[in-house]
Design a protein around this motif. Structure first.
Motif, PDB file in Angstrom:
ATOM      1  N   ARG A 388       0.833  -1.205   0.000  1.00 47.71           N
ATOM      2  CA  ARG A 388       0.000   0.000   0.000  1.00 47.71           C
ATOM      3  C   ARG A 388       0.872   1.263   0.000  1.00 47.71           C
ATOM      4  O   ARG A 388       0.532   2.264  -0.627  1.00 47.71           O
ATOM      5  N   ARG A 389       1.990   1.199   0.725  1.00 49.09           N
ATOM      6  CA  ARG A 389       2.877   2.357   0.780  1.00 49.09           C
ATOM      7  C   ARG A 389       3.420   2.690  -0.601  1.00 49.09           C
ATOM      8  O   ARG A 389       3.467   3.862  -1.006  1.00 49.09           O
ATOM      9  N   MET A 391       2.125   1.825  -3.587  1.00 44.57           N
ATOM     10  CA  MET A 391       1.058   2.243  -4.494  1.00 44.57           C
ATOM     11  C   MET A 391       0.563   3.656  -4.174  1.00 44.57           C
ATOM     12  O   MET A 391       0.289   4.449  -5.077  1.00 44.57           O
ATOM     13  N   SER A 392       0.472   3.980  -2.901  1.00 43.32           N
ATOM     14  CA  SER A 392       0.002   5.314  -2.511  1.00 43.32           C
ATOM     15  C   SER A 392       1.014   6.381  -2.903  1.00 43.32           C
ATOM     16  O   SER A 392       0.648   7.432  -3.458  1.00 43.32           O
ATOM     17  N   PHE A 409      -1.524   2.558 -10.445  1.00 45.15           N
ATOM     18  CA  PHE A 409      -1.488   2.654  -8.988  1.00 45.15           C
ATOM     19  C   PHE A 409      -2.904   2.692  -8.410  1.00 45.15           C
ATOM     20  O   PHE A 409      -3.182   2.085  -7.369  1.00 45.15           O
ATOM     21  N   GLU A 410      -3.811   3.398  -9.086  1.00 43.26           N
ATOM     22  CA  GLU A 410      -5.207   3.430  -8.633  1.00 43.26           C
ATOM     23  C   GLU A 410      -5.812   2.032  -8.644  1.00 43.26           C
ATOM     24  O   GLU A 410      -6.495   1.618  -7.702  1.00 43.26           O
ATOM     25  N   LEU A 413      -4.471  -0.087  -5.754  1.00 45.95           N
ATOM     26  CA  LEU A 413      -5.086   0.254  -4.466  1.00 45.95           C
ATOM     27  C   LEU A 413      -6.519  -0.265  -4.382  1.00 45.95           C
ATOM     28  O   LEU A 413      -6.947  -0.756  -3.332  1.00 45.95           O
ATOM     29  N   ARG A 414      -7.254  -0.177  -5.491  1.00 48.08           N
ATOM     30  CA  ARG A 414      -8.628  -0.706  -5.496  1.00 48.08           C
ATOM     31  C   ARG A 414      -8.632  -2.209  -5.250  1.00 48.08           C
ATOM     32  O   ARG A 414      -9.474  -2.732  -4.507  1.00 48.08           O
ATOM     33  N   MET A 416      -6.420  -3.939  -3.626  1.00 50.45           N
ATOM     34  CA  MET A 416      -6.096  -4.197  -2.224  1.00 50.45           C
ATOM     35  C   MET A 416      -7.314  -3.968  -1.328  1.00 50.45           C
ATOM     36  O   MET A 416      -7.590  -4.732  -0.409  1.00 50.45           O
ATOM     37  N   GLU A 417      -8.058  -2.909  -1.606  1.00 47.48           N
ATOM     38  CA  GLU A 417      -9.263  -2.622  -0.825  1.00 47.48           C
ATOM     39  C   GLU A 417     -10.303  -3.720  -1.014  1.00 47.48           C
ATOM     40  O   GLU A 417     -10.995  -4.129  -0.077  1.00 47.48           O
TER      41      GLU A 417
END
Length: 422
Positions: A388-389, A391-392, A409-410, A413-414, A416-417
């Protein structure tokens, strides 16, 4: 030998990220207990010493030599580099070398082995971070009748596993087991001092054992070094490096340096071509500790830089050496210089390849070299897509640059969520 990775995610224009890293001696040692054909010039000190310990082990006697113990997470990085699942690698399903085949064969007949042999097998497994298998060995040992000497070594194994795997939750019980063995006078002086050192280090670092226990081990270690002339140089050097943390914690720069000088004296070895890697490792760990002392206690940037350069000269193929010096430059606000050394660390390969590349990316961003920072983040998106670090931070930079990789990257993150919600 190059290992090439292609992105599983594509940019909006259809282009993919890609990255290359060379396979180094650490990679070969952790996956095969073999330096993989690397010579003394191309194999790092840890790997050489780790292989030396296995090759020279007398399985019927205590005394397996530890060099450095890595957390199990290093295997995850190696699994990513190899493009394999973590579980088979962690469980030695792939016994690709003669050394792994030999170790695996002993592990398979664990119930037939003596306590000493089991302790040595567990020690070899720890040296390559196979902690799940070490726990299996400890289960077998728990069913055996043991002597005080054997109890000490089992307690040592229990401490190392707890220290690396559960934040030291079981360390107090492990140290108590070692203390009872020590009280019987059945444990060699150098091994007692090893326990004293770890008690001091991990009490100062994170209060891993009760204060009363720490004070007993501190008193014992001090007494041993004042009264015994039978202590191995490695144990003595480690003790003085560990004990230096006590005055360092209170900001006593003079006492800290005095202990570190004693550590240096105990580690003083010839660095000729015939010097054993285990001996060189004493000097290597001194320099690693000296860098931190000069940075955080003495606040002497020039001395820290000199120690970092000495470390690289001693172990030029070890990625961590470059990362250590990069930290000196970062602390002294020479950010571009720090970026260069983090990049050298990443180029040298594992361990901590992703960490070094991320630090390089962040440094490049800070000093305004956004295109190079973006290239690093793109590689990281391939290598550690579950971070997450990464990608953010990559998304933040991509948005600032209006870069097309923002979509990657978006999406990461999606995903992972989504997985977290499941």
């Amino acid at each position: 030998m190059k290992i090439r990775f292609l992105a599983s995610r594509l940019l909006s224009d259809g282009n993919s990220f890609s990255m290359e890293f060379k396979r180094n001696s650490f990679h070969d040692t952790m996956t095969g207990l073999d330096c993989g054909g690397h010579t003394d010039r191309t194999a790092d000190i840890f790997s050489r010493a780790c292989v030396e310990s296995f090759d020279s082990c007398n399985w019927a006697q205590f005394g397996y030599k530890f060099t450095q113990v890595f957390a199990p997470s290093v295997l995850y990085e190696l699994a990513l580099l190899e493009g394999v699942q973590l579980a088979p690698l962690a469980r030695l399903k792939d016994r690709r070398t003669a050394a792994l085949a030999s170790l695996g064969a002993m592990l398979d007949r664990g119930f037939e082995l003596t306590v000493v042999e089991l302790v040595n097998v567990a020690s070899a497994l720890i040296s390559i971070s196979r902690f799940e298998l070490v726990r299996n060995v400890l289960t077998i040992l728990s069913e055996r009748q043991t002597t005080p000497r054997e109890d000490f070594e089992i307690g040592w194994l229990e401490f190392v596993v707890s220290n690396r795997c559960d934040g030291g939750a079981s360390s107090p019980a492990a140290f108590e087991r070692m203390r009872r063995a020590v009280n019987t006078r059945a444990v060699p002086v150098s091994r007692m001092l090893d326990a004293c050192t770890q008690a001091v280090v991990w009490y100062i670092k994170r209060r891993e054992l009760p204060t009363a226990s720490f004070e007993r081990w501190l008193e014992l270690g001090t007494s041993l070094t004042e009264t015994s002339g039978r202590i191995e140089p490695g144990a003595l050097s480690s003790w003085y490096r560990g004990i230096a943390m006590v005055p360092a914690a209170s900001g006593d720069v003079v006492a800290t340096r005095r202990s570190m000088e004693r550590a240096r004296e105990a580690a003083d070895v010839s660095t000729g071509s015939e010097t054993r890697a285990a001996d060189l490792n004493m000097l290597k760990t001194y320099y690693e500790s000296a860098i931190k002392e000069y940075l955080y206690v003495q606040r002497d940037i020039e001395a820290a830089e000199e120690a970092g350069r000495s470390l690289i000269a001693l172990d030029p193929v070890w990625s961590v050496s470059y990362g250590e010096l990069a930290e000196v430059y970062l602390r002294s606000k020479r950010v571009e210089r720090a970026a260069q050394f983090y990049e050298q660390a990443a180029a040298a390969g594992p361990p901590y390849l992703a960490h070094h590349l991320l630090k390089a990316a962040m440094c490049r961003d800070r000093c305004g070299d956004h295109s190079r920072a973006m290239a690093h983040f793109e590689k990281l998106a391939v290598f550690v897509p579950q971070s997450r670090r990464v990608m953010s931070a990559g998304l933040d930079l991509a948005r600032r640059l209006a870069h097309p990789s923002a979509a990657v990257f978006e999406r990461g993150l999606r995903e992972m969520e989504s997985h977290a919600a499941d």
